[in-house]
Motif scaffolding. Structure first.
Motif, PDB file in Angstrom:
ATOM      1  N   VAL A 131       0.837  -1.204   0.000  1.00  0.00           N
ATOM      2  CA  VAL A 131       0.000   0.000   0.000  1.00  0.00           C
ATOM      3  C   VAL A 131       0.873   1.255   0.000  1.00  0.00           C
ATOM      4  O   VAL A 131       0.681   2.172  -0.807  1.00  0.00           O
ATOM      5  N   TRP A 132       1.852   1.292   0.918  1.00  0.00           N
ATOM      6  CA  TRP A 132       2.717   2.471   1.019  1.00  0.00           C
ATOM      7  C   TRP A 132       3.579   2.646  -0.234  1.00  0.00           C
ATOM      8  O   TRP A 132       3.701   3.752  -0.757  1.00  0.00           O
ATOM      9  N   VAL A 133       4.149   1.551  -0.700  1.00  0.00           N
ATOM     10  CA  VAL A 133       5.025   1.633  -1.871  1.00  0.00           C
ATOM     11  C   VAL A 133       4.245   2.070  -3.108  1.00  0.00           C
ATOM     12  O   VAL A 133       4.692   2.954  -3.865  1.00  0.00           O
ATOM     13  N   SER A 134       3.087   1.484  -3.327  1.00  0.00           N
ATOM     14  CA  SER A 134       2.291   1.819  -4.515  1.00  0.00           C
ATOM     15  C   SER A 134       1.880   3.296  -4.517  1.00  0.00           C
ATOM     16  O   SER A 134       2.009   3.992  -5.537  1.00  0.00           O
ATOM     17  N   ALA A 135       1.381   3.771  -3.369  1.00  0.00           N
ATOM     18  CA  ALA A 135       0.941   5.163  -3.287  1.00  0.00           C
ATOM     19  C   ALA A 135       2.124   6.120  -3.454  1.00  0.00           C
ATOM     20  O   ALA A 135       2.035   7.131  -4.177  1.00  0.00           O
ATOM     21  N   TYR A 136       3.232   5.806  -2.813  1.00  0.00           N
ATOM     22  CA  TYR A 136       4.405   6.680  -2.851  1.00  0.00           C
ATOM     23  C   TYR A 136       5.016   6.733  -4.255  1.00  0.00           C
ATOM     24  O   TYR A 136       5.300   7.818  -4.782  1.00  0.00           O
ATOM     25  N   VAL A 137       5.213   5.571  -4.863  1.00  0.00           N
ATOM     26  CA  VAL A 137       5.798   5.520  -6.208  1.00  0.00           C
ATOM     27  C   VAL A 137       4.885   6.227  -7.211  1.00  0.00           C
ATOM     28  O   VAL A 137       5.369   6.936  -8.115  1.00  0.00           O
ATOM     29  N   ALA A 138       3.582   6.054  -7.074  1.00  0.00           N
ATOM     30  CA  ALA A 138       2.647   6.729  -7.979  1.00  0.00           C
ATOM     31  C   ALA A 138       2.784   8.248  -7.866  1.00  0.00           C
ATOM     32  O   ALA A 138       2.800   8.963  -8.881  1.00  0.00           O
ATOM     33  N   LEU A 139       2.891   8.764  -6.633  1.00  0.00           N
ATOM     34  CA  LEU A 139       3.019  10.206  -6.421  1.00  0.00           C
ATOM     35  C   LEU A 139       4.318  10.733  -7.043  1.00  0.00           C
ATOM     36  O   LEU A 139       4.318  11.746  -7.760  1.00  0.00           O
ATOM     37  N   ILE A 140       5.438  10.060  -6.785  1.00  0.00           N
ATOM     38  CA  ILE A 140       6.732  10.493  -7.316  1.00  0.00           C
ATOM     39  C   ILE A 140       6.731  10.440  -8.847  1.00  0.00           C
ATOM     40  O   ILE A 140       7.228  11.356  -9.519  1.00  0.00           O
ATOM     41  N   THR A 141       6.134   9.396  -9.407  1.00  0.00           N
ATOM     42  CA  THR A 141       6.079   9.249 -10.864  1.00  0.00           C
ATOM     43  C   THR A 141       5.244  10.353 -11.492  1.00  0.00           C
ATOM     44  O   THR A 141       5.634  10.945 -12.510  1.00  0.00           O
ATOM     45  N   LEU A 142       4.100  10.666 -10.888  1.00  0.00           N
ATOM     46  CA  LEU A 142       3.238  11.716 -11.435  1.00  0.00           C
ATOM     47  C   LEU A 142       3.912  13.088 -11.378  1.00  0.00           C
ATOM     48  O   LEU A 142       3.794  13.881 -12.315  1.00  0.00           O
ATOM     49  N   LEU A 143       4.598  13.381 -10.277  1.00  0.00           N
ATOM     50  CA  LEU A 143       5.313  14.657 -10.175  1.00  0.00           C
ATOM     51  C   LEU A 143       6.391  14.776 -11.250  1.00  0.00           C
ATOM     52  O   LEU A 143       6.577  15.830 -11.858  1.00  0.00           O
ATOM     53  N   ASN A 144       7.099  13.679 -11.506  1.00  0.00           N
ATOM     54  CA  ASN A 144       8.126  13.698 -12.547  1.00  0.00           C
ATOM     55  C   ASN A 144       7.520  13.811 -13.939  1.00  0.00           C
ATOM     56  O   ASN A 144       8.105  14.442 -14.822  1.00  0.00           O
ATOM     57  N   LEU A 145       6.366  13.195 -14.127  1.00  0.00           N
ATOM     58  CA  LEU A 145       5.686  13.307 -15.422  1.00  0.00           C
ATOM     59  C   LEU A 145       5.203  14.728 -15.696  1.00  0.00           C
ATOM     60  O   LEU A 145       5.253  15.206 -16.830  1.00  0.00           O
ATOM     61  N   TRP A 146       4.744  15.388 -14.661  1.00  0.00           N
ATOM     62  CA  TRP A 146       4.120  16.705 -14.804  1.00  0.00           C
ATOM     63  C   TRP A 146       5.092  17.686 -15.430  1.00  0.00           C
ATOM     64  O   TRP A 146       4.819  18.264 -16.476  1.00  0.00           O
ATOM     65  N   SER A 147       6.242  17.902 -14.812  1.00  0.00           N
ATOM     66  CA  SER A 147       7.263  18.766 -15.407  1.00  0.00           C
ATOM     67  C   SER A 147       8.500  18.743 -14.530  1.00  0.00           C
ATOM     68  O   SER A 147       8.412  18.507 -13.319  1.00  0.00           O
ATOM     69  N   ILE A 148       9.639  18.999 -15.130  1.00  0.00           N
ATOM     70  CA  ILE A 148      10.878  19.056 -14.363  1.00  0.00           C
ATOM     71  C   ILE A 148      10.876  20.271 -13.443  1.00  0.00           C
ATOM     72  O   ILE A 148      11.499  20.269 -12.376  1.00  0.00           O
ATOM     73  N   THR A 149      10.147  21.315 -13.821  1.00  0.00           N
ATOM     74  CA  THR A 149      10.076  22.513 -12.986  1.00  0.00           C
ATOM     75  C   THR A 149       9.372  22.213 -11.672  1.00  0.00           C
ATOM     76  O   THR A 149       9.835  22.604 -10.592  1.00  0.00           O
ATOM     77  N   SER A 150       8.228  21.519 -11.741  1.00  0.00           N
ATOM     78  CA  SER A 150       7.505  21.168 -10.504  1.00  0.00           C
ATOM     79  C   SER A 150       8.335  20.224  -9.653  1.00  0.00           C
ATOM     80  O   SER A 150       8.387  20.353  -8.427  1.00  0.00           O
ATOM     81  N   THR A 151       9.015  19.268 -10.296  1.00  0.00           N
ATOM     82  CA  THR A 151       9.896  18.354  -9.567  1.00  0.00           C
ATOM     83  C   THR A 151      10.972  19.131  -8.828  1.00  0.00           C
ATOM     84  O   THR A 151      11.263  18.874  -7.661  1.00  0.00           O
ATOM     85  N   SER A 152      11.570  20.105  -9.520  1.00  0.00           N
ATOM     86  CA  SER A 152      12.636  20.924  -8.933  1.00  0.00           C
ATOM     87  C   SER A 152      12.138  21.723  -7.735  1.00  0.00           C
ATOM     88  O   SER A 152      12.813  21.804  -6.704  1.00  0.00           O
ATOM     89  N   ARG A 153      10.951  22.306  -7.829  1.00  0.00           N
ATOM     90  CA  ARG A 153      10.423  23.141  -6.740  1.00  0.00           C
ATOM     91  C   ARG A 153      10.099  22.307  -5.498  1.00  0.00           C
ATOM     92  O   ARG A 153      10.420  22.712  -4.369  1.00  0.00           O
TER      93      ARG A 153
END
Length: 475
Positions: A131-153
């Motif tokens: 549960v923790w791994v799936s939710a966490y990995v999904a969040l990190i993946t979505l942030l990286n998909l969104w844009s490098i700028t959002s990831t950086s901030r």
């Protein structure tokens, strides 16, 4: 009258990162809080001189950082060591270097997810780690998909939080030392050297802590997203020096306060250290900072390895390579590569931390060694820039020192790391043989975004431009 349809422009990565955004991504990748979690293990391995082990590793990495900075100026590509080896030595060698480096880059996002799983399982033992791994990995993946700028901030925010807590820890340790705890003074030389210090144990400990420095090299993965590619070499050195300074100072005060690690948990000393210097409230805040550090490292490492996969895919052919080099037209991020890293990270739900850690440093140290070699081959051999004492120092002496020091560390890694690392390298060789049909078909190399940038030396710039013209003609 007919008109030809306009040629569709290829979708490229977005150039949106400034100098300090890149430095922050490097520091986030390095995870400054690691010094506390691994303190018990490193202190025991080094014989009670943790800051000396970090200092030794920092010196090794500085020589290599100089080489990375120089090669980034020559080949401003997101492929890092993979590109430098491909261009300077041979594309087949570049593939093997990139494949070996992937072992580390792919595993670090997984390690971060695994650490977070352990944090939350300790608080909520009845909830499955999946549960923790799936939710966490999904969040990190979505942030990286969104844009490098959002990831950086987001990374920068998490980084500031952990640095502030590290400074608070140092302040509390200073007060405790002045009150007579530990060595009884912040100025004792004991954390750096004492009668029982042995160079062999320091080198052994340095092979462990060099894992903490992996991140300065990953900065080269953002070359194609930097507003000005000239800032990347500076960002490499800045992140290494700032990160190394944090490791050294934090290690100094922790070792001063805890000259003996008896009673500390070897692999997870951070909560115990925090409680000892600041009580329950500070322990909670410090653990929160550790979670923030894991998240920051996840964002940065996930972003960097996806760029490497993207470049390796861009240099290949066929449907798999085309998929891996796909850039989302709206977000301008390597979407398929990012999702692939997320899928690999899901194995954190079942992976063992000790096993994964045993693999991490193998590929990184090989990549560091090869990058130092590429400096010698490019500047001293290909360009023959060995006419003056300054050129000999820059193009031979410094990279040779970098090679020797990284090889020393590589030869001192654990037997498990050597065995599994060589196994991974063997798999890469088999894949290379298949891709090249037993070396009968050349590997394709396409830099696309790469173009020669000014080095400040007109003669060298002209030579670089000539090299690019030759490469383009060869392609």
């Amino acid at each position: 009258m007919t008109t030809s349809a306009p040629t569709a422009q290829p979708v490229r990565l977005r150039r949106s990162l400034g100098l300090w955004a890149i430095v922050a991504l490097g520091l986030g990748y390095m995870t400054p809080m690691t010094v506390f979690d691994t303190f018990g293990y490193v202190s025991d391995e080094s014989g009670g001189v943790v800051p000396l082990a970090y200092l030794f590793a920092l010196v090794v990495m500085l020589f290599t950082a100089i080489s990375y900075g120089r090669m980034t100026r020559v080949y401003p590509s997101a492929g890092s060591a993979y590109t430098y080896a491909s261009e300077t030595i041979h594309p087949n060698v570049g593939f093997l270097v990139g494949w070996t480096a992937l072992l580390d880059y792919l595993l670090l996002p997984l390690v971060n997810a695994l650490l977070l799983r352990q944090y939350f399982e300790a608080f909520f033992p009845d909830i499955s780690g999946w549960v923790w791994v799936s939710a966490y990995v999904a969040l990190i993946t979505l942030l990286n998909l969104w844009s490098i700028t959002s990831t950086s901030r987001v990374n920068a925010t998490l980084l500031v939080f952990q640095v502030v807590l590290i400074l608070v820890f140092i302040g509390l340790a200073w007060g405790a030392l002045n009150a007579g705890a530990g060595n009884g003074t912040p100025f004792s030389i004991e954390p750096l050297y004492h009668a029982n210090t042995q160079i062999a144990t320091v080198i052994s400990a340095a092979t462990i802590v060099c894992f903490s420095f992996i991140g300065f090299d990953a900065i080269t993965m953002y070359t194609e997203e930097a507003k000005d590619a000239n800032t990347v070499p500076k960002a490499i050195v800045l992140s290494l020096v700032i990160g190394g300074g944090l490791f050294f100072v934090a290690g100094w005060f922790t070792q001063s306060l805890f000259p003996s690690v008896e009673g500390l948990t070897e692999g997870t000393a951070l909560p115990e250290l925090a409680y000892s210097v600041g009580g329950m409230l500070f322990q909670i805040l410090f653990v929160a900072a550790a979670v923030a550090a894991v998240a920051a490292s996840s964002l940065a490492s996930h972003a960097s390895v996806s760029r490497m996969i993207y470049v390796m895919g861009r240099n290949g052919s066929g449907p798999i390579s085309r998929s891996l080099s796909y850039v989302h037209p709206r977000f301008q991020t390597p979407a398929v590569a990012i999702v692939l890293v997320g899928v690999v990270s899901l194995f954190a739900a079942v992976a063992d931390l000790d096993f994964v850690f045993s693999l991490i440093n193998f590929g990184a140290l090989i990549a560091f060694t090869v990058v130092n070699i590429t400096v010698i081959l490019h500047f001293a051999v290909r360009r023959r820039e060995v006419k003056t004492a300054a050129q000999i120092v820059r193009n031979i002496v410094l990279p040779v020192i970098g090679v020797v020091l990284t090889v020393v560390l590589w030869l001192n890694i654990s037997p498990d790391a050597m065995i599994y690392g060589l196994l991974w390298l063997s798999i890469g060789l088999i894949i290379l043989l298949a891709l090249t049909r037993l070396f009968r078909r050349p590997m394709r190399l396409s830099l696309e975004e790469d173009q020669v940038i000014s080095t400040g030396d007109e003669g060298e710039d002209a030579l670089l431009a000539e090299d690019r013209r030759r490469l383009d003609a060869a392609e």
